[in-house]
Scaffold this motif. Structure first.
Motif, PDB file in Angstrom:
ATOM      1  N   LEU A  17       0.821  -1.208   0.000  1.00  4.54           N
ATOM      2  CA  LEU A  17       0.000   0.000   0.000  1.00  4.54           C
ATOM      3  C   LEU A  17       0.858   1.262   0.000  1.00  4.54           C
ATOM      4  O   LEU A  17       0.431   2.321  -0.473  1.00  4.54           O
ATOM      5  CB  LEU A  17      -0.927   0.004   1.231  1.00  4.54           C
ATOM      6  CG  LEU A  17      -2.007  -1.085   1.255  1.00  4.54           C
ATOM      7  CD1 LEU A  17      -2.772  -1.038   2.583  1.00  4.54           C
ATOM      8  CD2 LEU A  17      -2.970  -0.928   0.089  1.00  4.54           C
ATOM      9  N   GLU A  18       2.073   1.158   0.530  1.00  2.00           N
ATOM     10  CA  GLU A  18       2.968   2.311   0.534  1.00  2.00           C
ATOM     11  C   GLU A  18       3.712   2.476  -0.779  1.00  2.00           C
ATOM     12  O   GLU A  18       4.478   3.419  -0.958  1.00  2.00           O
ATOM     13  CB  GLU A  18       3.990   2.181   1.678  1.00  2.00           C
ATOM     14  CG  GLU A  18       3.387   2.268   3.075  1.00  2.00           C
ATOM     15  CD  GLU A  18       2.806   0.941   3.529  1.00  2.00           C
ATOM     16  OE1 GLU A  18       3.018  -0.066   2.816  1.00  2.00           O
ATOM     17  OE2 GLU A  18       2.123   0.906   4.566  1.00  2.00           O
ATOM     18  N   GLY A  19       3.526   1.509  -1.710  1.00  2.00           N
ATOM     19  CA  GLY A  19       4.200   1.589  -2.997  1.00  2.00           C
ATOM     20  C   GLY A  19       5.514   0.850  -3.068  1.00  2.00           C
ATOM     21  O   GLY A  19       6.170   0.858  -4.118  1.00  2.00           O
ATOM     22  N   ALA A  20       5.919   0.199  -1.971  1.00  2.00           N
ATOM     23  CA  ALA A  20       7.180  -0.552  -1.970  1.00  2.00           C
ATOM     24  C   ALA A  20       6.982  -1.918  -2.613  1.00  2.00           C
ATOM     25  O   ALA A  20       5.865  -2.437  -2.688  1.00  2.00           O
ATOM     26  CB  ALA A  20       7.680  -0.708  -0.538  1.00  2.00           C
ATOM     27  N   ARG A  21       8.080  -2.484  -3.088  1.00  2.00           N
ATOM     28  CA  ARG A  21       8.051  -3.818  -3.690  1.00  2.00           C
ATOM     29  C   ARG A  21       8.453  -4.851  -2.647  1.00  2.00           C
ATOM     30  O   ARG A  21       9.418  -4.673  -1.904  1.00  2.00           O
ATOM     31  CB  ARG A  21       9.006  -3.893  -4.884  1.00  2.00           C
ATOM     32  CG  ARG A  21       8.666  -2.931  -6.013  1.00  2.00           C
ATOM     33  CD  ARG A  21       7.463  -3.410  -6.805  1.00  2.00           C
ATOM     34  NE  ARG A  21       7.792  -4.568  -7.632  1.00  2.00           N
ATOM     35  CZ  ARG A  21       6.900  -5.226  -8.368  1.00  2.00           C
ATOM     36  NH1 ARG A  21       5.619  -4.853  -8.337  1.00  2.00           N
ATOM     37  NH2 ARG A  21       7.270  -6.248  -9.116  1.00  2.00           N
ATOM     38  N   GLN A  22       7.687  -5.945  -2.581  1.00  2.00           N
ATOM     39  CA  GLN A  22       7.941  -6.990  -1.597  1.00  2.00           C
ATOM     40  C   GLN A  22       7.900  -8.349  -2.275  1.00  2.00           C
ATOM     41  O   GLN A  22       7.009  -8.632  -3.084  1.00  2.00           O
ATOM     42  CB  GLN A  22       6.891  -6.927  -0.481  1.00  2.00           C
ATOM     43  CG  GLN A  22       7.063  -7.997   0.583  1.00  2.00           C
ATOM     44  CD  GLN A  22       5.991  -7.922   1.651  1.00  2.00           C
ATOM     45  OE1 GLN A  22       5.147  -7.033   1.633  1.00  2.00           O
ATOM     46  NE2 GLN A  22       6.015  -8.854   2.594  1.00  2.00           N
ATOM     47  N   THR A  23       8.886  -9.186  -1.969  1.00  2.81           N
ATOM     48  CA  THR A  23       8.922 -10.547  -2.500  1.00  2.81           C
ATOM     49  C   THR A  23       8.184 -11.478  -1.549  1.00  2.81           C
ATOM     50  O   THR A  23       8.503 -11.538  -0.355  1.00  2.81           O
ATOM     51  CB  THR A  23      10.370 -11.032  -2.677  1.00  2.81           C
ATOM     52  OG1 THR A  23      11.053 -10.170  -3.580  1.00  2.81           O
ATOM     53  CG2 THR A  23      10.399 -12.453  -3.215  1.00  2.81           C
ATOM     54  N   ILE A  24       7.196 -12.189  -2.069  1.00  5.44           N
ATOM     55  CA  ILE A  24       6.372 -13.069  -1.249  1.00  5.44           C
ATOM     56  C   ILE A  24       6.645 -14.520  -1.640  1.00  5.44           C
ATOM     57  O   ILE A  24       6.451 -14.911  -2.791  1.00  5.44           O
ATOM     58  CB  ILE A  24       4.874 -12.744  -1.420  1.00  5.44           C
ATOM     59  CG1 ILE A  24       4.599 -11.297  -0.966  1.00  5.44           C
ATOM     60  CG2 ILE A  24       4.016 -13.728  -0.643  1.00  5.44           C
ATOM     61  CD1 ILE A  24       3.168 -10.869  -1.149  1.00  5.44           C
ATOM     62  N   ALA A  25       7.112 -15.288  -0.682  1.00  3.64           N
ATOM     63  CA  ALA A  25       7.413 -16.706  -0.921  1.00  3.64           C
ATOM     64  C   ALA A  25       6.129 -17.519  -0.899  1.00  3.64           C
ATOM     65  O   ALA A  25       5.189 -17.234  -0.153  1.00  3.64           O
ATOM     66  CB  ALA A  25       8.376 -17.216   0.139  1.00  3.64           C
ATOM     67  N   ILE A  26       6.089 -18.534  -1.734  1.00  3.93           N
ATOM     68  CA  ILE A  26       4.919 -19.404  -1.830  1.00  3.93           C
ATOM     69  C   ILE A  26       5.395 -20.775  -2.312  1.00  3.93           C
ATOM     70  O   ILE A  26       6.504 -20.906  -2.844  1.00  3.93           O
ATOM     71  CB  ILE A  26       3.871 -18.798  -2.791  1.00  3.93           C
ATOM     72  CG1 ILE A  26       2.482 -19.370  -2.518  1.00  3.93           C
ATOM     73  CG2 ILE A  26       4.277 -18.975  -4.249  1.00  3.93           C
ATOM     74  CD1 ILE A  26       1.378 -18.618  -3.220  1.00  3.93           C
TER      75      ILE A  26
ATOM     76  N   PRO B  46       0.950 -16.092   7.991  1.00  4.91           N
ATOM     77  CA  PRO B  46      -0.430 -16.171   7.478  1.00  4.91           C
ATOM     78  C   PRO B  46      -0.645 -17.213   6.393  1.00  4.91           C
ATOM     79  O   PRO B  46      -1.776 -17.636   6.168  1.00  4.91           O
ATOM     80  CB  PRO B  46      -0.685 -14.751   6.949  1.00  4.91           C
ATOM     81  CG  PRO B  46       0.671 -14.159   6.746  1.00  4.91           C
ATOM     82  CD  PRO B  46       1.542 -14.763   7.788  1.00  4.91           C
ATOM     83  N   PHE B  47       0.425 -17.654   5.705  1.00  6.25           N
ATOM     84  CA  PHE B  47       0.260 -18.706   4.703  1.00  6.25           C
ATOM     85  C   PHE B  47       0.246 -20.093   5.336  1.00  6.25           C
ATOM     86  O   PHE B  47      -0.184 -21.050   4.707  1.00  6.25           O
ATOM     87  CB  PHE B  47       1.379 -18.631   3.659  1.00  6.25           C
ATOM     88  CG  PHE B  47       1.178 -17.544   2.648  1.00  6.25           C
ATOM     89  CD1 PHE B  47       0.001 -16.828   2.588  1.00  6.25           C
ATOM     90  CD2 PHE B  47       2.182 -17.224   1.744  1.00  6.25           C
ATOM     91  CE1 PHE B  47      -0.192 -15.823   1.664  1.00  6.25           C
ATOM     92  CE2 PHE B  47       2.001 -16.221   0.806  1.00  6.25           C
ATOM     93  CZ  PHE B  47       0.820 -15.516   0.762  1.00  6.25           C
ATOM     94  N   GLU B  48       0.734 -20.225   6.563  1.00  8.55           N
ATOM     95  CA  GLU B  48       0.645 -21.499   7.273  1.00  8.55           C
ATOM     96  C   GLU B  48      -0.553 -21.533   8.206  1.00  8.55           C
ATOM     97  O   GLU B  48      -1.040 -22.614   8.564  1.00  8.55           O
ATOM     98  CB  GLU B  48       1.934 -21.757   8.079  1.00  8.55           C
ATOM     99  CG  GLU B  48       3.101 -22.233   7.239  1.00  8.55           C
ATOM    100  CD  GLU B  48       4.177 -22.925   8.058  1.00  8.55           C
ATOM    101  OE1 GLU B  48       3.835 -23.606   9.043  1.00  8.55           O
ATOM    102  OE2 GLU B  48       5.358 -22.801   7.705  1.00  8.55           O
ATOM    103  N   ASN B  49      -1.011 -20.379   8.616  1.00  2.31           N
ATOM    104  CA  ASN B  49      -2.102 -20.299   9.590  1.00  2.31           C
ATOM    105  C   ASN B  49      -2.897 -19.025   9.313  1.00  2.31           C
ATOM    106  O   ASN B  49      -2.744 -18.018  10.001  1.00  2.31           O
ATOM    107  CB  ASN B  49      -1.513 -20.280  11.006  1.00  2.31           C
ATOM    108  CG  ASN B  49      -2.535 -20.594  12.079  1.00  2.31           C
ATOM    109  OD1 ASN B  49      -3.705 -20.814  11.783  1.00  2.31           O
ATOM    110  ND2 ASN B  49      -2.098 -20.606  13.321  1.00  2.31           N
ATOM    111  N   PRO B  50      -3.768 -19.061   8.298  1.00  3.20           N
ATOM    112  CA  PRO B  50      -4.380 -17.821   7.813  1.00  3.20           C
ATOM    113  C   PRO B  50      -5.466 -17.206   8.670  1.00  3.20           C
ATOM    114  O   PRO B  50      -5.735 -16.013   8.554  1.00  3.20           O
ATOM    115  CB  PRO B  50      -4.939 -18.231   6.447  1.00  3.20           C
ATOM    116  CG  PRO B  50      -5.150 -19.703   6.530  1.00  3.20           C
ATOM    117  CD  PRO B  50      -4.078 -20.215   7.437  1.00  3.20           C
ATOM    118  N   ASN B  51      -6.142 -17.980   9.518  1.00  2.04           N
ATOM    119  CA  ASN B  51      -7.261 -17.401  10.263  1.00  2.04           C
ATOM    120  C   ASN B  51      -7.526 -18.189  11.537  1.00  2.04           C
ATOM    121  O   ASN B  51      -6.831 -19.168  11.846  1.00  2.04           O
ATOM    122  CB  ASN B  51      -8.524 -17.364   9.385  1.00  2.04           C
ATOM    123  CG  ASN B  51      -8.821 -18.716   8.750  1.00  2.04           C
ATOM    124  OD1 ASN B  51      -8.951 -19.723   9.432  1.00  2.04           O
ATOM    125  ND2 ASN B  51      -8.915 -18.736   7.419  1.00  2.04           N
TER     126      ASN B  51
END
Length: 569
Positions: free
Chosen positions: A211-220, A247-252
């Motif tokens: 949201l701040e415009g920065a680039r982030q690498t997301i592992a999957i 959050p990808f191992e335990n989303p909610n």
């Protein structure tokens, strides 16, 4: 602590017991060779494995052959996993171009995942390729759990059989544990996890704009499949460094409750299965009662300590109605964090949805004490049953000494030979924990890895060796463990903690199997009543306190006293 929090906790525990009871009956049928819809014993697939491996399922083994089979199989798994890590840069399914793993880290990780410890001195999403995660780590999550189940079955057969030299066939037990218990339930759980939002893909990392415009690498990657056996098999080795706090191992909240349930259900079911296998369900319930009492006491202490807040801030007049939230996920709250922490250390899982290093001294003492007990409440799949049975044998021996009668357990006389093996197995873990912790606390090469000074830093060291010696793998998280010193020493501790303890345990099984099973008499000490439960609980707690109380006073207890006085390091 809140009423709603306790309702959440007891709902999960009720669901665990409700599922574990029929599952225990199913497990008993599987290993008793009885056919059912889910377990077509000696079915086509099972026979294919025997034919390919040259195993005769009708031929049983002595305790020594059973133990040696486990050692040889573990050695093959170690070499294979070590090679996968060292050559992962040239192997397929490496979309992010991960480099080969350094020798000391590959050594540590390979031992970790063949011993069910699953200690992770690395960040999985930035270190391991998809192929290593799947073919190496996830596969060994199945195999090391199957090994533990097989060992528990060997010890159980030693108690149930009479005047025989055999305790079963290791290869048959491990095959059935994998095919009929671990695989089908892991597949089902993985599908549920996917529906809850946990990813399962062979794609690599991708870039996103925040949201701040920065680039982030997301592992999957293939997360859900590893997550399922990580929890069901009480392994704990996660795809991501943050484990179940990611959050990808335990989303909610739903996935969090399911993860708490998942790591408890098979250990509890295995104790129910033990009652059926020995022909008296009360025997399993008595062991489970002791486990439940320790679990609830540990949970209450941790929940209360964290809900009351940081004692240092309280001493300074700063209080929070939310308690100590440092290192916790606000999505889950204090109750879920406490339940998860006690479940993961009361079993051999070692996963985490909160940072133990950020807990209050008494809150952090609770998971540490579970490790010092040997993770027996309710323990890992198979390993928990083994640990509590060793304590049960010691308990009836001490009870026999008090009344001047030859002790018996489930109709088998307990004599000097069995007690020597019990003590050898029970004393090995404290020697490893305390010995290596004492050495590490006096070496600059290890002290440089600490994130904190004083008693808290000592607790980080003690926890690392307690976790690895107990086949748990959880971490206090303030320790930078990916160093040659810690990779080598924790690797040695994990190897000896699992492999070296197998020989005396299987020797006990072999010795008991040769004995004639005596009929109950008027003088037989019942091992399913309140008196036995009280004695077993007392032996477990007293033996642990005698061994570890001095070292605990140097860590969390000293830190608590200092914080109550408004001081810290």
């Amino acid at each position: 602590m809140t009423f709603g929090g306790w309702i959440e906790i007891f709902l999960v525990l009720a669901l665990v017991v409700g599922a574990a009871w029929p599952l225990g009956a199913f497990i008993a049928k599987v290993f008793d060779g009885q056919r059912s819809f889910l377990s077509p014993i000696a079915g086509p697939l099972e026979r294919v494995f025997y034919r390919l491996s040259g195993v005769d399922p009708r031929k049983e083994q002595s305790w020594l052959c059973y133990a040696l089979s486990m050692v040889v199989f573990s050695a093959v798994c170690f070499l294979t996993l070590y090679a996968l890590q060292r050559f992962q840069n040239v192997l397929p399914f490496n979309p992010d171009g991960r480099d080969a793993i350094a020798p000391d880290l590959a050594f540590n990780t390979a031992i970790s995942f063949i011993t069910n410890a699953n200690w992770q001195a690395y960040a999985g999403e930035t270190t391991m390729s998809h192929f290593t995660q799947m073919a190496g780590l996830t596969t060994n999550n199945f195999l090391d759990t199957a090994i533990a189940m097989a060992l528990a079955l060997g010890l159980t057969r030693g108690l149930t059989r009479s005047e025989t030299d055999t305790i079963g066939n290791f290869w048959v037990d491990m095959t059935r544990a994998t095919l009929y218990v671990l695989l089908p339930f892991s597949i089902l759980l993985a599908l549920i996890f996917i529906s809850l939002g946990i990813p399962q893909t062979l794609h690599g990392s991708f870039a996103a704009t925040t949201l701040e415009g920065a680039r982030q690498t997301i592992a999957i990657g293939p997360v859900a499949s590893q997550e399922a056996i990580k929890l069901l098999g009480t392994n704990g080795g996660g795809f991501f460094d943050a484990n179940s706090a990611h959050p990808f191992e335990n989303p909610n909240a739903w996935s969090n409750l399911l993860e708490c349930w998942s790591q408890l259900v098979l250990p509890v079911a295995f104790v129910f299965a033990f009652g059926r296998m020995v022909g008296d369900a009360r025997e399993g319930r008595s062991l489970l009662t002791v486990m439940a009492f320790i679990f609830l006491i540990s949970l209450t202490i941790l929940y209360r300590a964290e809900a009351n807040g940081n004692p240092l801030l309280t001493a300074l007049g700063v209080e929070s109605s939310a308690g100590n939230l440092e290192g916790k996920d606000v999505r889950f709250g204090q109750a879920s964090a406490a339940l998860f922490a006690v479940a993961t250390t009361g079993t051999g899982t070692g996963a985490a949805n909160a940072t133990f290093d950020s807990m209050t001294p008494i809150g952090g003492l609770s998971p540490l004490f579970n490790l010092l007990l040997g993770c027996i409440a309710p323990g890992g799949v198979g390993t928990g049953l083994i640990s509590i049975l060793l304590l049960a044998v010691l308990t009836v021996f001490l009870a026999g000494l008090m009344v001047g009668r030859t002790p018996e357990y489930l109709g088998k006389k307990i004599e000097a030979r069995e007690i020597k093996f019990v003590m050898l197995s029970l004393l090995l873990t404290p020697v490893l924990m305390l010995g290596f912790a004492a050495i590490a606390a006096n070496l600059k090469i290890s002290l440089d890895s600490l994130g904190n000074a004083g008693p808290h830093g000592f607790t980080e060291i003690l926890y690392a060796y307690a976790s690895t010696a107990s086949d748990n793998g959880s971490a206090f998280a303030g320790l930078s463990a990916n160093t040659p010193w810690f990779n080598t020493t924790t690797g040695i501790v994990m190897l000896l903690g699992r492999i070296a303890s197998v020989i005396p345990i299987m020797a006990i099984a072999g010795s008991l199997a040769k004995k004639k099973k005596a009929r109950p008499s008027a003088g037989t000490f019942p091992t399913h009543g309140l008196l036995f439960i009280s004695l077993l609980l007392g032996v477990a707690l007293i033996v642990t306190l005698l061994q570890f109380f001095p070292v605990v006073t140097l860590g969390p207890l000293a830190e608590h006293v200092l914080m109550e006085a408004g001081r810290t390091f």
